[in-house]
Design a protein around this motif. Structure first.
Motif, PDB file in Angstrom:
ATOM      1  N   ILE A  89       0.846  -1.200   0.000  1.00  0.00           N
ATOM      2  CA  ILE A  89       0.000   0.000   0.000  1.00  0.00           C
ATOM      3  C   ILE A  89       0.880   1.247   0.000  1.00  0.00           C
ATOM      4  CG2 ILE A  89      -1.690   1.352   1.299  1.00  0.00           C
ATOM      5  CD1 ILE A  89      -2.742  -1.362   2.380  1.00  0.00           C
ATOM      6  N   LYS A  90       1.869   1.276   0.890  1.00  0.00           N
ATOM      7  CA  LYS A  90       2.754   2.434   0.985  1.00  0.00           C
ATOM      8  C   LYS A  90       3.451   2.712  -0.348  1.00  0.00           C
ATOM      9  CE  LYS A  90       3.655   1.925   5.917  1.00  0.00           C
ATOM     10  NZ  LYS A  90       4.655   1.617   6.944  1.00  0.00           N
ATOM     11  N   ASP A  91       3.899   1.651  -1.018  1.00  0.00           N
ATOM     12  CA  ASP A  91       4.596   1.804  -2.301  1.00  0.00           C
ATOM     13  C   ASP A  91       3.687   2.374  -3.383  1.00  0.00           C
ATOM     14  OD1 ASP A  91       6.859   0.779  -1.108  1.00  0.00           O
ATOM     15  OD2 ASP A  91       6.703  -1.201  -2.063  1.00  0.00           O
ATOM     16  N   ALA A  92       2.373   2.184  -3.261  1.00  0.00           N
ATOM     17  CA  ALA A  92       1.432   2.630  -4.291  1.00  0.00           C
ATOM     18  C   ALA A  92       0.786   3.982  -3.989  1.00  0.00           C
ATOM     19  CB  ALA A  92       0.338   1.572  -4.464  1.00  0.00           C
ATOM     20  N   LEU A  93       0.983   4.501  -2.784  1.00  0.00           N
ATOM     21  CA  LEU A  93       0.324   5.757  -2.407  1.00  0.00           C
ATOM     22  C   LEU A  93       0.910   6.951  -3.152  1.00  0.00           C
ATOM     23  CD1 LEU A  93      -0.083   5.374   1.459  1.00  0.00           C
ATOM     24  CD2 LEU A  93      -1.892   5.317  -0.269  1.00  0.00           C
ATOM     25  N   PRO A  94       0.043   7.845  -3.632  1.00  0.00           N
ATOM     26  CA  PRO A  94       0.535   9.079  -4.255  1.00  0.00           C
ATOM     27  C   PRO A  94       1.135  10.019  -3.205  1.00  0.00           C
ATOM     28  CG  PRO A  94      -1.820   8.715  -4.730  1.00  0.00           C
ATOM     29  CD  PRO A  94      -1.402   7.710  -3.707  1.00  0.00           C
ATOM     30  N   ALA A  95       1.820  11.051  -3.679  1.00  0.00           N
ATOM     31  CA  ALA A  95       2.428  12.044  -2.792  1.00  0.00           C
ATOM     32  C   ALA A  95       1.371  12.642  -1.863  1.00  0.00           C
ATOM     33  CB  ALA A  95       3.080  13.151  -3.617  1.00  0.00           C
ATOM     34  N   GLY A  96       1.759  12.844  -0.616  1.00  0.00           N
ATOM     35  CA  GLY A  96       0.862  13.435   0.374  1.00  0.00           C
ATOM     36  C   GLY A  96       0.123  12.403   1.213  1.00  0.00           C
ATOM     37  N   TRP A  97       0.036  11.170   0.712  1.00  0.00           N
ATOM     38  CA  TRP A  97      -0.653  10.096   1.434  1.00  0.00           C
ATOM     39  C   TRP A  97       0.355   9.321   2.267  1.00  0.00           C
ATOM     40  CZ3 TRP A  97      -5.883   9.250   1.517  1.00  0.00           C
ATOM     41  CH2 TRP A  97      -6.638   9.957   0.583  1.00  0.00           C
ATOM     42  N   GLU A  98      -0.122   8.807   3.401  1.00  0.00           N
ATOM     43  CA  GLU A  98       0.733   8.044   4.305  1.00  0.00           C
ATOM     44  C   GLU A  98      -0.093   6.950   4.968  1.00  0.00           C
ATOM     45  OE1 GLU A  98       3.234   8.849   8.456  1.00  0.00           O
ATOM     46  OE2 GLU A  98       2.174  10.504   7.485  1.00  0.00           O
ATOM     47  N   LEU A  99       0.514   5.802   5.142  1.00  0.00           N
ATOM     48  CA  LEU A  99      -0.122   4.708   5.883  1.00  0.00           C
ATOM     49  C   LEU A  99       0.748   4.396   7.084  1.00  0.00           C
ATOM     50  CD1 LEU A  99      -2.460   2.561   5.890  1.00  0.00           C
ATOM     51  CD2 LEU A  99      -0.759   0.988   4.953  1.00  0.00           C
ATOM     52  N   ARG A 100       0.144   4.471   8.257  1.00  0.00           N
ATOM     53  CA  ARG A 100       0.831   4.094   9.489  1.00  0.00           C
ATOM     54  C   ARG A 100       0.223   2.797   9.978  1.00  0.00           C
ATOM     55  NH1 ARG A 100       0.511   9.966  12.465  1.00  0.00           N
ATOM     56  NH2 ARG A 100       1.840  11.075  10.967  1.00  0.00           N
ATOM     57  N   GLU A 101       1.079   1.942  10.508  1.00  0.00           N
ATOM     58  CA  GLU A 101       0.593   0.662  11.008  1.00  0.00           C
ATOM     59  C   GLU A 101       1.248   0.361  12.345  1.00  0.00           C
ATOM     60  OE1 GLU A 101      -0.372  -3.560   9.016  1.00  0.00           O
ATOM     61  OE2 GLU A 101       1.713  -2.966   8.799  1.00  0.00           O
ATOM     62  N   ASN A 102       0.403  -0.007  13.313  1.00  0.00           N
ATOM     63  CA  ASN A 102       0.919  -0.540  14.560  1.00  0.00           C
ATOM     64  C   ASN A 102       0.087  -1.773  14.873  1.00  0.00           C
ATOM     65  OD1 ASN A 102      -1.464   0.273  15.988  1.00  0.00           O
ATOM     66  ND2 ASN A 102      -0.634   2.336  16.166  1.00  0.00           N
ATOM     67  N   GLU A 103       0.376  -2.411  15.950  1.00  0.00           N
ATOM     68  CA  GLU A 103      -0.291  -3.682  16.255  1.00  0.00           C
ATOM     69  C   GLU A 103      -1.814  -3.527  16.297  1.00  0.00           C
ATOM     70  OE1 GLU A 103      -0.385  -7.027  19.731  1.00  0.00           O
ATOM     71  OE2 GLU A 103       1.443  -5.876  19.437  1.00  0.00           O
ATOM     72  N   GLY A 104      -2.468  -4.195  15.364  1.00  0.00           N
ATOM     73  CA  GLY A 104      -3.920  -4.214  15.360  1.00  0.00           C
ATOM     74  C   GLY A 104      -4.600  -3.021  14.735  1.00  0.00           C
ATOM     75  N   ASP A 119      -9.184  -1.116  12.080  1.00  0.00           N
ATOM     76  CA  ASP A 119      -8.888  -1.884  13.293  1.00  0.00           C
ATOM     77  C   ASP A 119      -9.027  -3.367  13.001  1.00  0.00           C
ATOM     78  OD1 ASP A 119      -8.460   0.149  15.422  1.00  0.00           O
ATOM     79  OD2 ASP A 119     -10.467   0.771  14.795  1.00  0.00           O
ATOM     80  N   TYR A 120      -8.104  -4.142  13.545  1.00  0.00           N
ATOM     81  CA  TYR A 120      -8.084  -5.602  13.408  1.00  0.00           C
ATOM     82  C   TYR A 120      -8.206  -6.229  14.793  1.00  0.00           C
ATOM     83  CZ  TYR A 120      -6.164  -4.435   8.812  1.00  0.00           C
ATOM     84  OH  TYR A 120      -5.973  -3.915   7.555  1.00  0.00           O
ATOM     85  N   PRO A 121      -9.429  -6.281  15.348  1.00  0.00           N
ATOM     86  CA  PRO A 121      -9.567  -6.813  16.710  1.00  0.00           C
ATOM     87  C   PRO A 121      -9.119  -8.268  16.843  1.00  0.00           C
ATOM     88  CG  PRO A 121     -11.723  -6.252  15.767  1.00  0.00           C
ATOM     89  CD  PRO A 121     -10.685  -5.819  14.798  1.00  0.00           C
ATOM     90  N   ASP A 122      -9.175  -9.032  15.748  1.00  0.00           N
ATOM     91  CA  ASP A 122      -8.730 -10.427  15.776  1.00  0.00           C
ATOM     92  C   ASP A 122      -7.260 -10.556  15.392  1.00  0.00           C
ATOM     93  OD1 ASP A 122     -11.286 -11.208  16.526  1.00  0.00           O
ATOM     94  OD2 ASP A 122     -11.925 -11.532  14.459  1.00  0.00           O
TER      95      ASP A 122
END
Length: 150
Positions: A89-104, A119-122
């Motif tokens: 996803i990060k590699d495909a995002l245009p300029a200005g977009w950002e994806l942050r990921e932490n546990e869940g 959110d990934y409750p499972d």
């Protein structure tokens, strides 16, 4: 592209969409392999949407009674945001977009403003529950998935 998922999966999903005080449900069959993504949406046992994406072109069929807010490209984006590896996803995002990921949890931002929270409750992208809250378009999508093949 479908290959960016990194594997082939087949899922049965139950979707619940909450928007403007209204709740709608949809059942889907989703198949993804390196060459394509196919999704069939059913409501009350009747086909209401079909998507086919080969990484270059998105083909969409919509039932005339499907609410106009449900657009094929938006459905594809939600599928990818919830299932695809964060790096793809990060590699495909245009300029200005950002994806942050932490546990869940994943957060999609545009110029520092939160657009969507997933959110990934499972603690897994498929074979469990995923909740996508889209702040830009003001809807909440709850996905309950069952893996039929991996």
């Amino acid at each position: 592209a479908p290959a960016a998922l990194g594997q082939s999966i087949s899922l049965q999903q139950h979707l619940t969409v909450e928007r403007e005080g209204r709740t709608d449900t949809l059942d889907t069959a989703l198949e993804i392999d390196a060459d394509h993504l196919d999704l069939v949406g059913l409501a009350f046992g009747q086909r209401v949407m079909t998507l086919h994406y080969d990484g270059r072109e998105l083909q969409v069929w919509r039932h005339v009674m499907l609410p106009k807010q449900v657009q094929g490209d938006d459905v594809l984006q939600d599928v990818q945001l919830t299932l695809w590896p964060a790096k793809a996803i990060k590699d495909a995002l245009p300029a200005g977009w950002e994806l942050r990921e932490n546990e869940g949890q994943r957060t999609l931002l545009l110029d520092g403003e939160t657009i969507a929270v997933i959110d990934y409750p499972d603690r897994k992208a498929w074979g469990g529950k995923v909740i996508l809250t889209n702040l830009r378009y003001q809807y909440k999508l709850t996905i309950q998935s069952v893996v039929t093949t991996e």
